[in-house]
Design a protein around this motif. Structure first.
Motif, PDB file in Angstrom:
ATOM      1  N   ALA A 117       0.831  -1.206   0.000  1.00  0.00           N
ATOM      2  CA  ALA A 117       0.000   0.000   0.000  1.00  0.00           C
ATOM      3  C   ALA A 117       0.865   1.256   0.000  1.00  0.00           C
ATOM      4  O   ALA A 117       0.458   2.302  -0.504  1.00  0.00           O
ATOM      5  CB  ALA A 117      -0.938   0.008   1.207  1.00  0.00           C
ATOM      6  N   GLU A 118       2.088   1.115   0.543  1.00  0.00           N
ATOM      7  CA  GLU A 118       3.041   2.236   0.573  1.00  0.00           C
ATOM      8  C   GLU A 118       3.970   2.230  -0.641  1.00  0.00           C
ATOM      9  O   GLU A 118       4.896   3.023  -0.721  1.00  0.00           O
ATOM     10  CB  GLU A 118       3.863   2.173   1.857  1.00  0.00           C
ATOM     11  CG  GLU A 118       3.030   2.360   3.113  1.00  0.00           C
ATOM     12  CD  GLU A 118       3.800   2.053   4.395  1.00  0.00           C
ATOM     13  OE1 GLU A 118       4.992   1.686   4.318  1.00  0.00           O
ATOM     14  OE2 GLU A 118       3.197   2.179   5.469  1.00  0.00           O
ATOM     15  N   GLY A 119       3.742   1.307  -1.580  1.00  0.00           N
ATOM     16  CA  GLY A 119       4.549   1.252  -2.803  1.00  0.00           C
ATOM     17  C   GLY A 119       5.785   0.386  -2.715  1.00  0.00           C
ATOM     18  O   GLY A 119       6.588   0.347  -3.642  1.00  0.00           O
ATOM     19  N   ASP A 120       5.988  -0.318  -1.604  1.00  0.00           N
ATOM     20  CA  ASP A 120       7.155  -1.186  -1.423  1.00  0.00           C
ATOM     21  C   ASP A 120       6.774  -2.613  -1.803  1.00  0.00           C
ATOM     22  O   ASP A 120       6.039  -3.268  -1.089  1.00  0.00           O
ATOM     23  CB  ASP A 120       7.610  -1.123   0.036  1.00  0.00           C
ATOM     24  CG  ASP A 120       8.808  -2.025   0.335  1.00  0.00           C
ATOM     25  OD1 ASP A 120       9.262  -2.769  -0.564  1.00  0.00           O
ATOM     26  OD2 ASP A 120       9.282  -1.983   1.485  1.00  0.00           O
ATOM     27  N   ARG A 121       7.283  -3.099  -2.919  1.00  0.00           N
ATOM     28  CA  ARG A 121       6.922  -4.434  -3.400  1.00  0.00           C
ATOM     29  C   ARG A 121       7.942  -5.510  -3.007  1.00  0.00           C
ATOM     30  O   ARG A 121       7.686  -6.682  -3.181  1.00  0.00           O
ATOM     31  CB  ARG A 121       6.737  -4.421  -4.915  1.00  0.00           C
ATOM     32  CG  ARG A 121       5.583  -3.509  -5.310  1.00  0.00           C
ATOM     33  CD  ARG A 121       4.978  -3.747  -6.659  1.00  0.00           C
ATOM     34  NE  ARG A 121       4.971  -5.081  -7.185  1.00  0.00           N
ATOM     35  CZ  ARG A 121       3.976  -5.974  -7.032  1.00  0.00           C
ATOM     36  NH1 ARG A 121       2.928  -5.665  -6.321  1.00  0.00           N
ATOM     37  NH2 ARG A 121       4.043  -7.162  -7.602  1.00  0.00           N
ATOM     38  N   GLU A 122       9.092  -5.121  -2.470  1.00  0.00           N
ATOM     39  CA  GLU A 122      10.148  -6.082  -2.137  1.00  0.00           C
ATOM     40  C   GLU A 122       9.665  -7.148  -1.155  1.00  0.00           C
ATOM     41  O   GLU A 122       9.884  -8.343  -1.359  1.00  0.00           O
ATOM     42  CB  GLU A 122      11.358  -5.353  -1.566  1.00  0.00           C
ATOM     43  CG  GLU A 122      12.489  -6.301  -1.176  1.00  0.00           C
ATOM     44  CD  GLU A 122      13.619  -5.604  -0.442  1.00  0.00           C
ATOM     45  OE1 GLU A 122      14.621  -6.294  -0.185  1.00  0.00           O
ATOM     46  OE2 GLU A 122      13.508  -4.403  -0.111  1.00  0.00           O
ATOM     47  N   LEU A 123       9.019  -6.726  -0.109  1.00  0.00           N
ATOM     48  CA  LEU A 123       8.536  -7.669   0.907  1.00  0.00           C
ATOM     49  C   LEU A 123       7.522  -8.634   0.300  1.00  0.00           C
ATOM     50  O   LEU A 123       7.603  -9.843   0.494  1.00  0.00           O
ATOM     51  CB  LEU A 123       7.913  -6.898   2.074  1.00  0.00           C
ATOM     52  CG  LEU A 123       7.533  -7.700   3.296  1.00  0.00           C
ATOM     53  CD1 LEU A 123       8.744  -8.348   3.924  1.00  0.00           C
ATOM     54  CD2 LEU A 123       6.842  -6.788   4.305  1.00  0.00           C
ATOM     55  N   GLY A 124       6.579  -8.112  -0.452  1.00  0.00           N
ATOM     56  CA  GLY A 124       5.560  -8.944  -1.082  1.00  0.00           C
ATOM     57  C   GLY A 124       6.156  -9.952  -2.044  1.00  0.00           C
ATOM     58  O   GLY A 124       5.730 -11.121  -2.075  1.00  0.00           O
ATOM     59  N   GLU A 125       7.125  -9.529  -2.828  1.00  0.00           N
ATOM     60  CA  GLU A 125       7.754 -10.448  -3.780  1.00  0.00           C
ATOM     61  C   GLU A 125       8.431 -11.605  -3.049  1.00  0.00           C
ATOM     62  O   GLU A 125       8.302 -12.762  -3.454  1.00  0.00           O
ATOM     63  CB  GLU A 125       8.742  -9.692  -4.672  1.00  0.00           C
ATOM     64  CG  GLU A 125       8.029  -8.789  -5.674  1.00  0.00           C
ATOM     65  CD  GLU A 125       8.955  -7.837  -6.409  1.00  0.00           C
ATOM     66  OE1 GLU A 125      10.191  -7.913  -6.226  1.00  0.00           O
ATOM     67  OE2 GLU A 125       8.430  -7.006  -7.171  1.00  0.00           O
ATOM     68  N   ALA A 126       9.122 -11.295  -1.966  1.00  0.00           N
ATOM     69  CA  ALA A 126       9.809 -12.347  -1.198  1.00  0.00           C
ATOM     70  C   ALA A 126       8.806 -13.286  -0.534  1.00  0.00           C
ATOM     71  O   ALA A 126       8.974 -14.509  -0.568  1.00  0.00           O
ATOM     72  CB  ALA A 126      10.730 -11.718  -0.150  1.00  0.00           C
ATOM     73  N   VAL A 127       7.764 -12.738   0.059  1.00  0.00           N
ATOM     74  CA  VAL A 127       6.766 -13.575   0.740  1.00  0.00           C
ATOM     75  C   VAL A 127       5.993 -14.413  -0.274  1.00  0.00           C
ATOM     76  O   VAL A 127       5.740 -15.593  -0.034  1.00  0.00           O
ATOM     77  CB  VAL A 127       5.827 -12.711   1.608  1.00  0.00           C
ATOM     78  CG1 VAL A 127       4.635 -13.517   2.116  1.00  0.00           C
ATOM     79  CG2 VAL A 127       6.612 -12.124   2.786  1.00  0.00           C
ATOM     80  N   ARG A 128       5.632 -13.816  -1.402  1.00  0.00           N
ATOM     81  CA  ARG A 128       4.931 -14.599  -2.438  1.00  0.00           C
ATOM     82  C   ARG A 128       5.804 -15.747  -2.941  1.00  0.00           C
ATOM     83  O   ARG A 128       5.312 -16.859  -3.160  1.00  0.00           O
ATOM     84  CB  ARG A 128       4.487 -13.696  -3.587  1.00  0.00           C
ATOM     85  CG  ARG A 128       3.233 -12.889  -3.264  1.00  0.00           C
ATOM     86  CD  ARG A 128       2.704 -12.142  -4.481  1.00  0.00           C
ATOM     87  NE  ARG A 128       3.593 -11.068  -4.896  1.00  0.00           N
ATOM     88  CZ  ARG A 128       3.594  -9.851  -4.371  1.00  0.00           C
ATOM     89  NH1 ARG A 128       2.765  -9.542  -3.402  1.00  0.00           N
ATOM     90  NH2 ARG A 128       4.417  -8.923  -4.827  1.00  0.00           N
ATOM     91  N   ALA A 129       7.089 -15.504  -3.095  1.00  0.00           N
ATOM     92  CA  ALA A 129       7.996 -16.573  -3.533  1.00  0.00           C
ATOM     93  C   ALA A 129       8.047 -17.685  -2.488  1.00  0.00           C
ATOM     94  O   ALA A 129       8.020 -18.876  -2.827  1.00  0.00           O
ATOM     95  CB  ALA A 129       9.396 -16.012  -3.793  1.00  0.00           C
ATOM     96  N   GLY A 130       8.096 -17.325  -1.215  1.00  0.00           N
ATOM     97  CA  GLY A 130       8.096 -18.324  -0.146  1.00  0.00           C
ATOM     98  C   GLY A 130       6.798 -19.098  -0.103  1.00  0.00           C
ATOM     99  O   GLY A 130       6.793 -20.325   0.056  1.00  0.00           O
ATOM    100  N   TRP A 131       5.685 -18.401  -0.244  1.00  0.00           N
ATOM    101  CA  TRP A 131       4.380 -19.062  -0.219  1.00  0.00           C
ATOM    102  C   TRP A 131       4.247 -19.991  -1.420  1.00  0.00           C
ATOM    103  O   TRP A 131       3.719 -21.097  -1.292  1.00  0.00           O
ATOM    104  CB  TRP A 131       3.247 -18.033  -0.206  1.00  0.00           C
ATOM    105  CG  TRP A 131       1.995 -18.560   0.408  1.00  0.00           C
ATOM    106  CD1 TRP A 131       1.645 -18.474   1.717  1.00  0.00           C
ATOM    107  CD2 TRP A 131       0.935 -19.262  -0.257  1.00  0.00           C
ATOM    108  NE1 TRP A 131       0.426 -19.082   1.908  1.00  0.00           N
ATOM    109  CE2 TRP A 131      -0.038 -19.569   0.716  1.00  0.00           C
ATOM    110  CE3 TRP A 131       0.704 -19.661  -1.559  1.00  0.00           C
ATOM    111  CZ2 TRP A 131      -1.212 -20.251   0.429  1.00  0.00           C
ATOM    112  CZ3 TRP A 131      -0.471 -20.339  -1.859  1.00  0.00           C
ATOM    113  CH2 TRP A 131      -1.405 -20.626  -0.864  1.00  0.00           C
ATOM    114  N   ALA A 132       4.757 -19.573  -2.571  1.00  0.00           N
ATOM    115  CA  ALA A 132       4.721 -20.428  -3.768  1.00  0.00           C
ATOM    116  C   ALA A 132       5.541 -21.700  -3.537  1.00  0.00           C
ATOM    117  O   ALA A 132       5.154 -22.779  -3.993  1.00  0.00           O
ATOM    118  CB  ALA A 132       5.225 -19.671  -4.987  1.00  0.00           C
ATOM    119  N   ARG A 133       6.655 -21.577  -2.813  1.00  0.00           N
ATOM    120  CA  ARG A 133       7.453 -22.778  -2.497  1.00  0.00           C
ATOM    121  C   ARG A 133       6.662 -23.725  -1.600  1.00  0.00           C
ATOM    122  O   ARG A 133       6.731 -24.945  -1.765  1.00  0.00           O
ATOM    123  CB  ARG A 133       8.786 -22.394  -1.858  1.00  0.00           C
ATOM    124  CG  ARG A 133       9.799 -21.852  -2.868  1.00  0.00           C
ATOM    125  CD  ARG A 133      11.194 -21.703  -2.287  1.00  0.00           C
ATOM    126  NE  ARG A 133      11.279 -20.745  -1.200  1.00  0.00           N
ATOM    127  CZ  ARG A 133      11.434 -19.430  -1.353  1.00  0.00           C
ATOM    128  NH1 ARG A 133      11.522 -18.909  -2.563  1.00  0.00           N
ATOM    129  NH2 ARG A 133      11.509 -18.640  -0.307  1.00  0.00           N
TER     130      ARG A 133
END
Length: 181
Positions: A117-133
């Motif tokens: 929501a604040e424009g920071d996608r780094e955290l989301g990208e890392a968490v999505r990659a972990g969740w995908a694993r």
């Protein structure tokens, strides 16, 4: 007593950070609280991790990896529906007996939403990659088609909500899910 290596200290920071973030979330947790829990100074903490976000990412990645490993161990000697039941039972047991692990998982999702929501996608990208694993691990272990794996993971998310809201496993809302063995 022998001194801990930097790697052992990193591990203790990840464990402490998981406890702190699970309890108070990303924004509510200070690096001072993490350092105090570990018994190190903040400057030392920042020699191990470049910042709070890096600590949170390490804790979030560990959370996802632990769940993938738990699925693998649960399904070790089972196939098909037996593997699905073993994995579901293990998941419910872990989050019921170790609520901190569920809370860290939920705090991770909250942190991603806030960061994005604040424009920071780094955290989301890392968490999505972990969740995908985690999804990939469950998918392979189940030997299921993608729809069945998605149903399994969806049940897990419903279980997260039920446990977080405090529903006892005897409650009718648990019908059809994975009660603990």
């Amino acid at each position: 007593m022998a001194r801990m290596s930097a790697e052992e200290r990193r591990e203790s920071v990840i464990r402490a950070a998981t406890s702190e973030f699970a309890r108070t979330g990303y924004h509510g947790t200070s690096t001072e609280a993490i350092a105090k829990r570990v018994g190190v100074s903040q400057p030392y903490l920042f020699r191990l991790f470049p910042g709070k976000k890096a600590i949170f990412l390490a804790a979030a990645e560990r959370c996802m990896a632990d769940f993938a490993q738990m699925f693998a161990e649960a399904a070790e000697r089972a196939e098909g529906e037996a593997a699905q039941k073993a994995m579901g039972d293990a998941y419910v047991k872990v989050i019921a007996e170790q609520p901190e692990r569920l809370m860290m998982q939920l705090q991770t999702y909250v942190a991603v939403a806030a960061a994005e929501a604040e424009g920071d996608r780094e955290l989301g990208e890392a968490v999505r990659a972990g969740w995908a694993r985690v999804w990939d691990a469950a998918h392979l272990l189940l030997g299921a088609d993608p729809s069945e794996t998605t149903d399994f993971m969806g049940h897990g998310m419903l279980i997260n909500c039920l446990v977080a809201m405090g529903f006892p496993v005897e409650h009718r809302v648990w019908q059809g899910l994975y009660p603990p063995a």
